[in-house]
Motif scaffolding. Structure first.
Motif, PDB file in Angstrom:
ATOM      1  N   CYS A 136     -66.828 -62.259  21.186  1.00 31.51           N
ATOM      2  CA  CYS A 136     -67.955 -63.001  21.750  1.00 31.51           C
ATOM      3  C   CYS A 136     -69.075 -63.058  20.717  1.00 31.51           C
ATOM      4  O   CYS A 136     -69.228 -62.154  19.889  1.00 31.51           O
ATOM      5  N   ALA A 137     -69.865 -64.111  20.786  1.00 35.45           N
ATOM      6  CA  ALA A 137     -71.052 -64.245  19.942  1.00 35.45           C
ATOM      7  C   ALA A 137     -72.052 -65.127  20.671  1.00 35.45           C
ATOM      8  O   ALA A 137     -71.682 -65.884  21.586  1.00 35.45           O
ATOM      9  N   VAL A 138     -73.310 -65.029  20.260  1.00 38.22           N
ATOM     10  CA  VAL A 138     -74.386 -65.739  20.958  1.00 38.22           C
ATOM     11  C   VAL A 138     -75.347 -66.351  19.956  1.00 38.22           C
ATOM     12  O   VAL A 138     -75.709 -65.715  18.959  1.00 38.22           O
ATOM     13  N   ILE A 139     -75.754 -67.584  20.226  1.00 39.43           N
ATOM     14  CA  ILE A 139     -76.875 -68.211  19.529  1.00 39.43           C
ATOM     15  C   ILE A 139     -77.992 -68.346  20.546  1.00 39.43           C
ATOM     16  O   ILE A 139     -77.822 -68.970  21.591  1.00 39.43           O
ATOM     17  N   GLU A 140     -79.143 -67.727  20.235  1.00 44.18           N
ATOM     18  CA  GLU A 140     -80.281 -67.707  21.149  1.00 44.18           C
ATOM     19  C   GLU A 140     -81.331 -68.711  20.703  1.00 44.18           C
ATOM     20  O   GLU A 140     -81.700 -68.753  19.531  1.00 44.18           O
ATOM     21  N   GLY A 141     -81.844 -69.494  21.650  1.00 46.47           N
ATOM     22  CA  GLY A 141     -82.910 -70.439  21.353  1.00 46.47           C
ATOM     23  C   GLY A 141     -84.175 -70.117  22.130  1.00 46.47           C
ATOM     24  O   GLY A 141     -84.148 -70.027  23.356  1.00 46.47           O
ATOM     25  N   ASP A 142     -85.278 -69.921  21.424  1.00 49.33           N
ATOM     26  CA  ASP A 142     -86.598 -69.730  22.026  1.00 49.33           C
ATOM     27  C   ASP A 142     -87.640 -70.263  21.061  1.00 49.33           C
ATOM     28  O   ASP A 142     -87.398 -70.345  19.853  1.00 49.33           O
ATOM     29  N   GLN A 143     -88.795 -70.598  21.588  1.00 49.67           N
ATOM     30  CA  GLN A 143     -89.848 -71.075  20.696  1.00 49.67           C
ATOM     31  C   GLN A 143     -90.290 -69.979  19.720  1.00 49.67           C
ATOM     32  O   GLN A 143     -90.489 -70.250  18.543  1.00 49.67           O
ATOM     33  N   GLN A 144     -90.452 -68.771  20.218  1.00 47.79           N
ATOM     34  CA  GLN A 144     -90.884 -67.662  19.370  1.00 47.79           C
ATOM     35  C   GLN A 144     -90.193 -66.370  19.812  1.00 47.79           C
ATOM     36  O   GLN A 144     -89.596 -66.319  20.886  1.00 47.79           O
ATOM     37  N   THR A 145     -90.283 -65.339  18.991  1.00 51.10           N
ATOM     38  CA  THR A 145     -89.779 -63.969  19.159  1.00 51.10           C
ATOM     39  C   THR A 145     -88.256 -63.901  19.029  1.00 51.10           C
ATOM     40  O   THR A 145     -87.546 -64.915  19.155  1.00 51.10           O
ATOM     41  N   THR A 146     -87.775 -62.688  18.789  1.00 48.58           N
ATOM     42  CA  THR A 146     -86.335 -62.409  18.782  1.00 48.58           C
ATOM     43  C   THR A 146     -85.961 -61.535  19.975  1.00 48.58           C
ATOM     44  O   THR A 146     -84.925 -60.878  19.961  1.00 48.58           O
ATOM     45  N   ASN A 147     -86.795 -61.543  21.003  1.00 57.72           N
ATOM     46  CA  ASN A 147     -86.586 -60.652  22.151  1.00 57.72           C
ATOM     47  C   ASN A 147     -85.207 -60.799  22.768  1.00 57.72           C
ATOM     48  O   ASN A 147     -84.521 -59.811  23.050  1.00 57.72           O
ATOM     49  N   ASP A 148     -84.797 -62.049  23.030  1.00 59.34           N
ATOM     50  CA  ASP A 148     -83.517 -62.253  23.704  1.00 59.34           C
ATOM     51  C   ASP A 148     -82.337 -61.912  22.796  1.00 59.34           C
ATOM     52  O   ASP A 148     -81.342 -61.334  23.247  1.00 59.34           O
ATOM     53  N   ALA A 149     -82.437 -62.262  21.528  1.00 59.98           N
ATOM     54  CA  ALA A 149     -81.365 -61.899  20.601  1.00 59.98           C
ATOM     55  C   ALA A 149     -81.247 -60.381  20.483  1.00 59.98           C
ATOM     56  O   ALA A 149     -80.135 -59.839  20.389  1.00 59.98           O
ATOM     57  N   ASP A 150     -82.381 -59.690  20.514  1.00 67.04           N
ATOM     58  CA  ASP A 150     -82.349 -58.231  20.474  1.00 67.04           C
ATOM     59  C   ASP A 150     -81.654 -57.662  21.708  1.00 67.04           C
ATOM     60  O   ASP A 150     -80.899 -56.683  21.620  1.00 67.04           O
ATOM     61  N   ARG A 151     -81.897 -58.265  22.863  1.00 69.00           N
ATOM     62  CA  ARG A 151     -81.228 -57.817  24.092  1.00 69.00           C
ATOM     63  C   ARG A 151     -79.719 -58.024  24.003  1.00 69.00           C
ATOM     64  O   ARG A 151     -78.938 -57.185  24.457  1.00 69.00           O
ATOM     65  N   ILE A 152     -79.318 -59.149  23.404  1.00 65.71           N
ATOM     66  CA  ILE A 152     -77.881 -59.407  23.252  1.00 65.71           C
ATOM     67  C   ILE A 152     -77.268 -58.408  22.280  1.00 65.71           C
ATOM     68  O   ILE A 152     -76.200 -57.837  22.529  1.00 65.71           O
ATOM     69  N   ARG A 153     -77.930 -58.187  21.157  1.00 66.86           N
ATOM     70  CA  ARG A 153     -77.384 -57.270  20.154  1.00 66.86           C
ATOM     71  C   ARG A 153     -77.279 -55.838  20.682  1.00 66.86           C
ATOM     72  O   ARG A 153     -76.451 -55.065  20.202  1.00 66.86           O
TER      73      ARG A 153
END
Length: 353
Positions: A196-213
């Motif tokens: 599995c892998a994820v590409i996260e899209g948000d205007q700012q921050t890496t918060n969601d990518a950090d949650r996935i990692r």
């Protein structure tokens, strides 16, 4: 249609502004040279900016900017944005215009293609968007060019996904629907069985990518800045930055927005629209383009049903007014109720690759 939204300063983790790389495949090898078209206009190499401007109502200026590759025709504009500002006219205009003078030295500027009241559609014209000073025909042409360029790259992305036997899903919703919580719970169920892998899209921050990692699944963050959606170029760059080629799942969590992501093909197999019960049963009617584009609607946070005034059956009926073929799964990412149906849907769709 988001052809004037100012999507000009996206950032992908670890991705340089200009790069070249080779893609090696079993059956073919082809080099790619990329100019990053999603950074500020001053960062775009080998391009020019066309300014269309006009004046009305005294000192109000309206400008429309299109970015063109050098040597391209005007219909090949790739990005545009519009803004207006006021000024005291302390400078000399370097363009010709006619002056009509009265006793108060009032100036009237005559410009070509002046708009009339019939052009002011405010989202109801052919282009389904209103920009001051730009006709519906001009907007429609620009929209077609933007989407045409995007769709070519989306088709290229899709070739990679199919070759690598990856089920790629574009998760779309309003902010706060529970996309990331649903995604992390899904990954916890899938990651020991397939890649599995994820590409996260948000205007700012890496918060969601950090949650996935934190789930031990690789993820990369795309920050869109002023942009309100991901596009095929962003996905292309992020995908190669991830450098994943194992069969499995790639989840794209789009920017929280039920408008612009509906128009942009990323190369995904399906769009999955996620709707929280707190948003009301009429959301599919308010944002029909998104639900028409989606293959699946997930109604999330059903654990909150006892506390909200919403009729789930009406929500499903409204979605099917827009898209009679849309599939529906009701679940709670928090309690796990309904998650089996979602996981079964994922497995079945991946088996169809």
């Amino acid at each position: 249609m988001c052809n004037v939204c100012g999507c000009g300063d996206s950032r992908i983790e670890g991705h340089s502004h200009e790069h070249s790389h080779d893609h090696s495949h079993d059956d073919h090898h082809h080099p790619h040279q990329h100019n990053d078209h999603h950074h500020a206009v001053t960062d775009v190499p080998q391009s020019v900016v066309i300014h269309h401007h006009y004046h009305h109502q005294g000192d109000v200026h309206h400008h429309v900017h299109y970015t063109l590759p050098v040597g391209a025709m005007p219909q090949q504009a790739t990005h545009g944005h519009h803004h207006e500002h006021e000024t005291n006219h302390q400078h000399q205009h370097q363009h010709s215009h006619d002056h009509a003078h009265d006793g108060d030295n009032h100036h009237t500027h005559h410009q070509p293609e002046r708009l009339n009241s019939g052009d002011l559609h405010y989202g109801k014209g052919e282009a389904e968007v209103h920009v001051a000073g730009v006709s519906q025909r001009q907007l429609l042409t620009l929209e077609m060019d933007i989407l045409g360029n995007n769709n070519q790259l989306a088709a290229h992305n899709r070739e990679h996904f199919i070759e690598n036997q990856q089920l790629v899903l574009n998760l779309v919703s309003s902010p706060g629907s529970g996309k990331t919580t649903l995604l992390t719970e899904t990954l916890m169920q899938l990651k020991d069985h397939c890649a599995c892998a994820v590409i996260e899209g948000d205007q700012q921050t890496t918060n969601d990518a950090d949650r996935i990692r934190a789930t031990s699944v690789p993820a990369i963050q795309v920050n869109t800045g002023k942009g309100c959606h991901l596009d095929a170029q962003m996905i292309h760059d992020a995908y190669h930055q991830l450098a994943i080629n194992q069969p499995g799942f790639l989840f794209i969590e789009n920017v929280g927005n039920l408008v612009c992501p509906a128009s942009f093909d990323l190369g995904e197999a399906s769009k999955v629209a996620i709707l929280s019960v707190t948003e009301g049963e009429d959301k599919p009617l308010k944002y029909p383009n998104m639900f028409a584009a989606a293959d699946l609607m997930i109604i999330n946070k059903i654990d909150l049903l006892p506390y909200v005034d919403v009729n789930i059956d009406d929500c499903v009926a409204n979605a099917r007014k827009v898209n009679p073929e849309i599939q529906v799964i009701k679940l709670s990412a928090k309690t796990g109720e309904g998650m089996d149906a979602w996981l079964n849907w994922l497995t079945e769709n991946r088996q169809q690759l």
